[in-house]
Design a protein around this motif. Structure first.
Motif, PDB file in Angstrom:
ATOM      1  N   GLU A 551       0.856  -1.181   0.000  1.00 53.03           N
ATOM      2  CA  GLU A 551       0.000   0.000   0.000  1.00 53.03           C
ATOM      3  C   GLU A 551       0.892   1.231   0.000  1.00 53.03           C
ATOM      4  O   GLU A 551       1.637   1.477   0.948  1.00 53.03           O
ATOM      5  CB  GLU A 551      -0.900  -0.013   1.240  1.00 53.03           C
ATOM      6  CG  GLU A 551      -1.956   1.078   1.257  1.00 53.03           C
ATOM      7  CD  GLU A 551      -2.978   0.922   0.136  1.00 53.03           C
ATOM      8  OE1 GLU A 551      -3.363   1.969  -0.438  1.00 53.03           O
ATOM      9  OE2 GLU A 551      -3.384  -0.220  -0.168  1.00 53.03           O
ATOM     10  N   ASP A 552       0.826   2.035  -1.058  1.00 47.34           N
ATOM     11  CA  ASP A 552       1.764   3.153  -1.217  1.00 47.34           C
ATOM     12  C   ASP A 552       1.499   4.292  -0.243  1.00 47.34           C
ATOM     13  O   ASP A 552       2.411   4.842   0.350  1.00 47.34           O
ATOM     14  CB  ASP A 552       1.701   3.662  -2.665  1.00 47.34           C
ATOM     15  CG  ASP A 552       2.684   4.801  -2.922  1.00 47.34           C
ATOM     16  OD1 ASP A 552       3.643   4.919  -2.149  1.00 47.34           O
ATOM     17  OD2 ASP A 552       2.495   5.548  -3.882  1.00 47.34           O
ATOM     18  N   GLY A 553       0.261   4.681  -0.059  1.00 47.92           N
ATOM     19  CA  GLY A 553      -0.023   5.827   0.789  1.00 47.92           C
ATOM     20  C   GLY A 553       0.230   7.128   0.044  1.00 47.92           C
ATOM     21  O   GLY A 553      -0.077   7.247  -1.145  1.00 47.92           O
ATOM     22  N   PHE A 554       0.832   8.111   0.719  1.00 51.09           N
ATOM     23  CA  PHE A 554       1.030   9.448   0.144  1.00 51.09           C
ATOM     24  C   PHE A 554       2.357   9.509  -0.601  1.00 51.09           C
ATOM     25  O   PHE A 554       3.425   9.405  -0.004  1.00 51.09           O
ATOM     26  CB  PHE A 554       1.006  10.498   1.261  1.00 51.09           C
ATOM     27  CG  PHE A 554       1.009  11.912   0.758  1.00 51.09           C
ATOM     28  CD1 PHE A 554      -0.181  12.590   0.572  1.00 51.09           C
ATOM     29  CD2 PHE A 554       2.198  12.564   0.463  1.00 51.09           C
ATOM     30  CE1 PHE A 554      -0.195  13.900   0.107  1.00 51.09           C
ATOM     31  CE2 PHE A 554       2.197  13.863   0.000  1.00 51.09           C
ATOM     32  CZ  PHE A 554       1.001  14.542  -0.180  1.00 51.09           C
ATOM     33  N   SER A 555       2.299   9.685  -1.926  1.00 52.57           N
ATOM     34  CA  SER A 555       3.500   9.816  -2.753  1.00 52.57           C
ATOM     35  C   SER A 555       3.203  10.760  -3.906  1.00 52.57           C
ATOM     36  O   SER A 555       2.177  10.628  -4.573  1.00 52.57           O
ATOM     37  CB  SER A 555       3.937   8.458  -3.326  1.00 52.57           C
ATOM     38  OG  SER A 555       4.444   7.608  -2.334  1.00 52.57           O
ATOM     39  N   LEU A 556       4.113  11.688  -4.154  1.00 52.56           N
ATOM     40  CA  LEU A 556       3.962  12.576  -5.301  1.00 52.56           C
ATOM     41  C   LEU A 556       4.552  11.964  -6.568  1.00 52.56           C
ATOM     42  O   LEU A 556       4.298  12.454  -7.676  1.00 52.56           O
ATOM     43  CB  LEU A 556       4.611  13.928  -5.016  1.00 52.56           C
ATOM     44  CG  LEU A 556       3.826  14.816  -4.056  1.00 52.56           C
ATOM     45  CD1 LEU A 556       4.625  16.043  -3.666  1.00 52.56           C
ATOM     46  CD2 LEU A 556       2.487  15.231  -4.656  1.00 52.56           C
ATOM     47  N   GLY A 557       5.339  10.912  -6.434  1.00 49.44           N
ATOM     48  CA  GLY A 557       5.884  10.221  -7.592  1.00 49.44           C
ATOM     49  C   GLY A 557       4.896   9.228  -8.162  1.00 49.44           C
ATOM     50  O   GLY A 557       3.811   8.998  -7.618  1.00 49.44           O
ATOM     51  N   THR A 558       5.284   8.623  -9.278  1.00 47.84           N
ATOM     52  CA  THR A 558       4.459   7.588  -9.907  1.00 47.84           C
ATOM     53  C   THR A 558       5.338   6.386 -10.249  1.00 47.84           C
ATOM     54  O   THR A 558       6.555   6.511 -10.412  1.00 47.84           O
ATOM     55  CB  THR A 558       3.800   8.109 -11.199  1.00 47.84           C
ATOM     56  OG1 THR A 558       4.802   8.614 -12.073  1.00 47.84           O
ATOM     57  CG2 THR A 558       2.805   9.224 -10.907  1.00 47.84           C
ATOM     58  N   ASN A 559       4.728   5.246 -10.377  1.00 48.52           N
ATOM     59  CA  ASN A 559       5.415   4.003 -10.723  1.00 48.52           C
ATOM     60  C   ASN A 559       6.179   4.157 -12.039  1.00 48.52           C
ATOM     61  O   ASN A 559       5.611   4.563 -13.055  1.00 48.52           O
ATOM     62  CB  ASN A 559       4.348   2.898 -10.817  1.00 48.52           C
ATOM     63  CG  ASN A 559       4.873   1.614 -11.409  1.00 48.52           C
ATOM     64  OD1 ASN A 559       6.069   1.353 -11.431  1.00 48.52           O
ATOM     65  ND2 ASN A 559       3.948   0.799 -11.898  1.00 48.52           N
ATOM     66  N   VAL A 560       7.462   3.856 -12.046  1.00 48.82           N
ATOM     67  CA  VAL A 560       8.293   4.065 -13.244  1.00 48.82           C
ATOM     68  C   VAL A 560       7.884   3.172 -14.411  1.00 48.82           C
ATOM     69  O   VAL A 560       8.266   3.444 -15.559  1.00 48.82           O
ATOM     70  CB  VAL A 560       9.798   3.854 -12.941  1.00 48.82           C
ATOM     71  CG1 VAL A 560      10.289   4.811 -11.871  1.00 48.82           C
ATOM     72  CG2 VAL A 560      10.093   2.405 -12.557  1.00 48.82           C
ATOM     73  N   PHE A 561       7.131   2.122 -14.144  1.00 53.50           N
ATOM     74  CA  PHE A 561       6.726   1.215 -15.220  1.00 53.50           C
ATOM     75  C   PHE A 561       5.391   1.629 -15.848  1.00 53.50           C
ATOM     76  O   PHE A 561       4.869   0.936 -16.716  1.00 53.50           O
ATOM     77  CB  PHE A 561       6.661  -0.221 -14.705  1.00 53.50           C
ATOM     78  CG  PHE A 561       7.994  -0.735 -14.227  1.00 53.50           C
ATOM     79  CD1 PHE A 561       9.027  -0.974 -15.117  1.00 53.50           C
ATOM     80  CD2 PHE A 561       8.239  -0.929 -12.871  1.00 53.50           C
ATOM     81  CE1 PHE A 561      10.264  -1.416 -14.686  1.00 53.50           C
ATOM     82  CE2 PHE A 561       9.470  -1.379 -12.426  1.00 53.50           C
ATOM     83  CZ  PHE A 561      10.488  -1.620 -13.330  1.00 53.50           C
TER      84      PHE A 561
END
Length: 631
Positions: A551-561
């Protein structure tokens, strides 16, 4: 003749002409500063020159109204202070492509470690900042200069002083104040701040911004921020959620090793010098696994900022401030993400816990084992106060072997290839550094290449140790460089880069500055995969959530794939496959500026969308940091 010269020189000193000369010299120094920093690759803007004249004219008017002795002393003090400030800004810009901020006073505790890089950044031409004062102090020393006794002010002189004061105040009120306002309106891009408000307006507005820093946050409450955050993430899901490589869950319950390499930029990979690879072990690792050729740092040049971005998937504040000033904040961090899936987590670094406040930072995260230099028994090889990478890796693997709990996630932070790059303290240096840098020998650039070659040697030791311990085969490894090691316009770097790219552009240099090495090993994947899309450190936390079914939660990035085709840096830069934004849009292919009036409407809308996404990400991240919105 000598007495005549002495008389003329003293007459200049004891009149208002002296103030004019000092302020003229300050103007020349400021233009020199601009040419070496924000305008190194482009003409200085007229608005910047006009603003600089405005501030220096205001200072000149202020100095002229003082009585003779006082005027001379204050002129020397203020002139010298401004010269030192310009020199310090120049040095710091060379080091990090950034300008000093008063907010960085929280980093003074790390002065000894930070200043080790200063000797390598000093250039002979920087004497211009002090040449006038050196001459004045010499003339005072040999008693050629002499301050006249104070004379009583006449009515005419009082009137002239009043007139000068009114002129100075008027200039500041009608022009100077506007420049300061411009500085306070631009939040993130310091280069643009300086262009629009000058270096003087920037420093004034920087102080004002620090005083009112909480008022600059776009979001005061979590409830306000999370609405826009969810809208932003939903827009990303709608536009960029296509999975380009179906790796979801491939690392579920697998052991994870994350390695951050000190100062390893991407350009050193797959390169040779005098017939030898600079990074043979890293090249082998990249050739056998997934190679990300377009990973970018977050623009600030401190290891702490890289760690912070990776761990929290938010943008860092200034250079190291996230660790030194905002360490009490609550963040949705990567260790917690793994802990929630019953991973055993650890962090290891070969320096003291107090450096960049790491002890306090990581003790507030739910990490099972935190290891600093005091927990490593063998400290026989210390490089610039850090445990050498070789000893660090050997002992780190021993500690990993002793961990009974699995799966585990371990984050290692290396340090031997730190700025300075001369590897002081290494035993039998040239048994471990096996490249001949030739004409670059004993230069800063040559030392950098040797330090990177040593870091690669130590990386080979790490891989061998993992294999001997029986850990390597089923272990996922992510390795990435933390930040740049060289300044953007390092002359020998440009010479080296032009050997493989004769048409090197200014945009190429800017991209090279922020681009760092990155590669990943996925157990059981037996083919080389090269991914050229742009990614950054914010993307790593959500990528592991994707790979490990977390579960990622709070992230401003996105999955590189996924298919997101642009990234943002925290100084309002944007990088996409085809474009680079730095106040203006540029084509990456040829470095030319984009004529927004002469491109397809669809393309223009895409660039506008990138810009709006960037502003939203930075506003959210800034507010989260300043107001601790995730507590």
């Amino acid at each position: 003749m000598k007495e005549k010269i002495k008389k003329v020189v003293n007459k200049i000193l004891n009149t208002r002409i002296f103030v004019i000369i000092i302020c003229t010299m300050l103007f020349i120094k400021t233009i020199y500063f601009y040419k070496n920093t924000i305008s190194i690759s482009e003409p200085i803007e007229f608005i910047t020159i006009l603003g600089t004249l405005t501030f220096l004219t205001t200072i000149m008017c202020f100095l002229m109204v003082f009585p003779n002795k006082v005027r001379i002393k204050i002129t020397l003090i203020i002139g010298l202070m401004i010269s030192i400030l310009l020199w310090a800004d120049d040095i710091y810009y060379t080091y990090s492509s950034n300008i000093l901020s008063v907010a960085q006073i929280t980093n003074l505790q790390y002065t000894e470690q930070i200043t080790t890089a200063i000797p390598s950044l000093i250039r002979c031409s920087q004497i211009i900042y002090f040449v006038d004062f050196i001459l004045i102090f010499i003339l005072y020393g040999i008693k050629i200069l002499k301050t006249d006794k104070q004379k009583r002010c006449t009515k005419n002189q009082k009137f002239v002083n009043l007139l000068i004061s009114i002129v100075g105040i008027a200039i500041f009120c009608f022009i100077g104040y506007d420049y300061i306002q411009r500085g306070t309106q631009i939040s993130y891009n310091k280069n643009e701040q300086i262009k629009k408000s000058t270096i003087y307006g920037y420093h004034i507005s920087d102080i004002l911004n620090l005083i009112s820093i909480s008022q600059r946050a776009v979001y005061d409450e979590y409830s306000e921020m999370i609405i826009d955050y969810n809208i932003l993430k939903e827009q990303y899901r709608q536009n960029y959620s296509e999975i380009e490589y179906d790796f979801q869950g491939i690392l579920e319950n697998k052991n994870i090793l994350i390695l951050q390499l000190e100062s390893v930029q991407e350009f050193v990979t797959h390169k040779t010098i005098n017939g030898k690879e600079i990074t043979p072990n890293l090249n082998k690792f990249l050739n056998e696994n997934i190679e990300f050729t377009n990973m970018h740092m977050q623009s600030y040049s401190s290891t702490a900022d890289s760690e912070y971005t990776f761990v929290t998937s938010t943008y860092p504040m200034e250079n190291g401030m996230s660790f030194s000033k905002y360490f009490l904040n609550t963040y949705d961090n990567i260790f917690e993400m793994f802990n929630n899936k019953d991973y055993y987590t650890s962090y290891m670094h070969g320096n003291v816990a107090s450096f960049w406040n790491r002890g306090n930072v990581y003790s507030r995260m739910n990490i099972d084992d935190i290891v600093f230099i005091d927990k490593f028994e063998d400290q026989s090889e210390i490089i610039s106060e850090f445990l050498s990478d070789e000893l660090f890796y050997k002992q780190a693997v021993e500690k990993i072997k002793q961990q009974e709990e699995t799966p585990f996630m371990t984050f290692l932070v290396s340090s031997s290839s730190h700025t300075g790059f001369d590897l002081p303290g290494i035993i039998n240096k040239y048994d471990k550094v096996n490249i001949d840098v030739g004409k670059y020998k004993d230069t800063f650039f040559g030392n950098y290449l040797e330090a990177i070659n040593y870091a690669d040697y130590a990386f080979g030791i790490l891989i061998d140790e993992l294999k001997q311990a029986g850990l390597y085969e089923n272990l996922s490894i992510l390795v990435f460089g933390d930040h740049n090691g060289l300044s953007m316009y390092e002359e020998q770097l440009q010479e080296f880069l032009k050997e493989s790219n004769p048409e090197l552009t200014d945009i190429d240099l800017k991209l090279n500055y922020t681009r760092v090495l990155c590669g990943m090993k996925i157990p059981g994947m037996d083919k080389h995969l090269k991914i050229d899309k742009v990614i950054n450190k914010l993307d790593l936390k959500p990528t592991f959530a994707f790979l490990c079914n977390l579960e990622d939660g709070f992230s401003l990035g996105t999955n590189v794939f996924e298919s997101k085709d642009f990234i943002c840096l925290n100084n309002e830069r944007i990088i996409s496959e085809d474009y680079y934004f730095d106040g203006n849009w540029y084509y990456i292919k040829n470095g030319e500026e984009v004529d927004l009036n002469n491109i397809e409407q669809e393309e223009k809308e895409k660039l506008d969308k990138y810009y709006n996404y960037m502003k939203k990400e930075l506003d959210i991240s800034f507010s989260v940091n300043i107001n601790d919105l995730l507590k």
